[in-house]
Design a protein around this motif. Sequence first.
Motif, PDB file in Angstrom:
ATOM      1  N   LYS A   1      20.209 111.452 -65.875  1.00  0.00           N
ATOM      2  CA  LYS A   1      19.876 110.748 -64.633  1.00  0.00           C
ATOM      3  C   LYS A   1      20.913 111.133 -63.599  1.00  0.00           C
ATOM      4  N   GLU A   2      20.452 111.623 -62.470  1.00  0.00           N
ATOM      5  CA  GLU A   2      21.346 111.964 -61.359  1.00  0.00           C
ATOM      6  C   GLU A   2      22.506 112.846 -61.810  1.00  0.00           C
ATOM      7  N   GLU A   3      22.197 113.898 -62.546  1.00  0.00           N
ATOM      8  CA  GLU A   3      23.173 114.906 -62.965  1.00  0.00           C
ATOM      9  C   GLU A   3      24.247 114.374 -63.912  1.00  0.00           C
ATOM     10  N   GLN A   4      23.952 113.287 -64.618  1.00  0.00           N
ATOM     11  CA  GLN A   4      24.843 112.742 -65.637  1.00  0.00           C
ATOM     12  C   GLN A   4      24.009 112.318 -66.839  1.00  0.00           C
ATOM     13  N   LEU A   5      24.674 112.176 -67.968  1.00  0.00           N
ATOM     14  CA  LEU A   5      24.045 111.535 -69.110  1.00  0.00           C
ATOM     15  C   LEU A   5      24.360 110.050 -69.010  1.00  0.00           C
ATOM     16  N   VAL A   6      23.313 109.240 -69.034  1.00  0.00           N
ATOM     17  CA  VAL A   6      23.472 107.794 -68.898  1.00  0.00           C
ATOM     18  C   VAL A   6      23.044 107.143 -70.213  1.00  0.00           C
ATOM     19  N   LEU A   7      23.841 106.210 -70.678  1.00  0.00           N
ATOM     20  CA  LEU A   7      23.585 105.524 -71.939  1.00  0.00           C
ATOM     21  C   LEU A   7      22.207 104.889 -71.960  1.00  0.00           C
ATOM     22  N   GLY A   8      21.490 105.150 -73.054  1.00  0.00           N
ATOM     23  CA  GLY A   8      20.192 104.538 -73.289  1.00  0.00           C
ATOM     24  C   GLY A   8      20.270 103.658 -74.519  1.00  0.00           C
ATOM     25  N   PRO A   9      19.127 103.392 -75.143  1.00  0.00           N
ATOM     26  CA  PRO A   9      19.121 102.555 -76.339  1.00  0.00           C
ATOM     27  C   PRO A   9      20.008 103.123 -77.442  1.00  0.00           C
ATOM     28  N   PHE A  10      20.714 102.210 -78.142  1.00  0.00           N
ATOM     29  CA  PHE A  10      21.606 102.643 -79.218  1.00  0.00           C
ATOM     30  C   PHE A  10      21.803 101.523 -80.215  1.00  0.00           C
ATOM     31  N   GLN A  11      22.403 101.879 -81.346  1.00  0.00           N
ATOM     32  CA  GLN A  11      22.799 100.939 -82.392  1.00  0.00           C
ATOM     33  C   GLN A  11      24.256 101.237 -82.724  1.00  0.00           C
ATOM     34  N   GLY A  12      25.101 100.236 -82.688  1.00  0.00           N
ATOM     35  CA  GLY A  12      26.509 100.427 -82.998  1.00  0.00           C
ATOM     36  C   GLY A  12      27.388  99.751 -81.973  1.00  0.00           C
ATOM     37  N   PRO A  13      28.696 100.024 -82.032  1.00  0.00           N
ATOM     38  CA  PRO A  13      29.629  99.416 -81.083  1.00  0.00           C
ATOM     39  C   PRO A  13      29.360  99.881 -79.648  1.00  0.00           C
TER      40      PRO A  13
ATOM     41  N   ALA B   1      29.580 101.586 -76.052  1.00  0.00           N
ATOM     42  CA  ALA B   1      29.747 103.026 -75.868  1.00  0.00           C
ATOM     43  C   ALA B   1      30.033 103.372 -74.414  1.00  0.00           C
ATOM     44  N   CYS B   2      30.423 104.609 -74.210  1.00  0.00           N
ATOM     45  CA  CYS B   2      30.587 105.147 -72.861  1.00  0.00           C
ATOM     46  C   CYS B   2      29.237 105.065 -72.152  1.00  0.00           C
ATOM     47  N   THR B   3      29.255 104.729 -70.875  1.00  0.00           N
ATOM     48  CA  THR B   3      27.986 104.563 -70.168  1.00  0.00           C
ATOM     49  C   THR B   3      27.537 105.811 -69.420  1.00  0.00           C
ATOM     50  N   ARG B   4      28.466 106.668 -69.037  1.00  0.00           N
ATOM     51  CA  ARG B   4      28.112 107.891 -68.304  1.00  0.00           C
ATOM     52  C   ARG B   4      28.972 109.047 -68.796  1.00  0.00           C
ATOM     53  N   ILE B   5      28.327 110.195 -68.958  1.00  0.00           N
ATOM     54  CA  ILE B   5      29.027 111.403 -69.394  1.00  0.00           C
ATOM     55  C   ILE B   5      28.611 112.539 -68.464  1.00  0.00           C
ATOM     56  N   ARG B   6      29.590 113.243 -67.959  1.00  0.00           N
ATOM     57  CA  ARG B   6      29.314 114.348 -67.034  1.00  0.00           C
ATOM     58  C   ARG B   6      28.887 115.605 -67.787  1.00  0.00           C
ATOM     59  N   TYR B   7      28.171 116.441 -67.098  1.00  0.00           N
ATOM     60  CA  TYR B   7      27.697 117.730 -67.602  1.00  0.00           C
ATOM     61  C   TYR B   7      28.886 118.554 -68.096  1.00  0.00           C
ATOM     62  N   GLY B   8      28.802 119.035 -69.330  1.00  0.00           N
ATOM     63  CA  GLY B   8      29.851 119.874 -69.884  1.00  0.00           C
ATOM     64  C   GLY B   8      31.049 119.120 -70.454  1.00  0.00           C
ATOM     65  N   ARG B   9      31.043 117.789 -70.391  1.00  0.00           N
ATOM     66  CA  ARG B   9      32.179 116.995 -70.867  1.00  0.00           C
ATOM     67  C   ARG B   9      31.881 116.409 -72.244  1.00  0.00           C
ATOM     68  N   GLY B  10      32.858 116.402 -73.112  1.00  0.00           N
ATOM     69  CA  GLY B  10      32.690 115.832 -74.440  1.00  0.00           C
ATOM     70  C   GLY B  10      31.651 116.575 -75.258  1.00  0.00           C
ATOM     71  N   VAL B  11      31.337 116.044 -76.411  1.00  0.00           N
ATOM     72  CA  VAL B  11      30.356 116.684 -77.281  1.00  0.00           C
ATOM     73  C   VAL B  11      28.964 116.578 -76.660  1.00  0.00           C
ATOM     74  N   CYS B  12      28.627 115.413 -76.126  1.00  0.00           N
ATOM     75  CA  CYS B  12      27.297 115.227 -75.532  1.00  0.00           C
ATOM     76  C   CYS B  12      27.081 116.128 -74.317  1.00  0.00           C
ATOM     77  N   GLY B  13      28.028 116.124 -73.415  1.00  0.00           N
ATOM     78  CA  GLY B  13      27.899 116.955 -72.214  1.00  0.00           C
ATOM     79  C   GLY B  13      27.902 118.440 -72.523  1.00  0.00           C
ATOM     80  N   THR B  14      28.629 118.832 -73.564  1.00  0.00           N
ATOM     81  CA  THR B  14      28.656 120.244 -73.980  1.00  0.00           C
ATOM     82  C   THR B  14      27.332 120.644 -74.614  1.00  0.00           C
ATOM     83  N   ALA B  15      26.754 119.781 -75.447  1.00  0.00           N
ATOM     84  CA  ALA B  15      25.444 120.067 -76.038  1.00  0.00           C
ATOM     85  C   ALA B  15      24.394 120.203 -74.933  1.00  0.00           C
ATOM     86  N   TRP B  16      24.498 119.368 -73.920  1.00  0.00           N
ATOM     87  CA  TRP B  16      23.593 119.443 -72.771  1.00  0.00           C
ATOM     88  C   TRP B  16      23.767 120.787 -72.067  1.00  0.00           C
TER      89      TRP B  16
END
Length: 159
Positions: A59-71, A73-88
């Motif tokens: 959403k709007e050039e970021q990864l935004v937290l959606g439905p999840f199970q667990g503790p 979590a981070c709510t926004r991840i930028r493109y290329g950042r962390g494991v999620c942003g890198t996979a993107w």
Amino acid sequence: MAENLIIQAGNKEEKYQSLLPQLGALVAGKADPVANLANVAAALKQTFGFFWVGFYLVKEEQLVLGPFQGPVACTRIRYGRGVCGTAWKEKQTLVVPDVDQFSGHIACSSDSKSEIVVPILKEDTIIGVLDVDSDTLNSFNETDALYLQKICELIASFL
């Protein structure tokens, strides 16, 4: 109507093979993508006991937290950042045996030790990622990658 999940005993692959058609039936004919993502996350956590299972949606050039199970979590991840942003950015599944060894890892929880992130592709565009964390090292392998990619194909069909 109550939904039931039948969790098979056996190895990881047998569990995925049993889960995949159940997920298809669980989301079939249900038009609400948030409800479907929530049920997929819950089914994965219930079946495998993963530490954290959830979705980040583009959403709007970021990864935004959606439905999840667990503790929490981070709510926004930028493109290329962390494991999620890198996979993107790389448009590929990333299996990280030890998150402390991943350069730029974003520690949403210090209890997370290993991680797998699978992009959700729709018409060759990443629309989100499935993120699964474990509180033990080396929890994920090619079996997880294969079946979580199939689950993401299912997810892309209703997003």
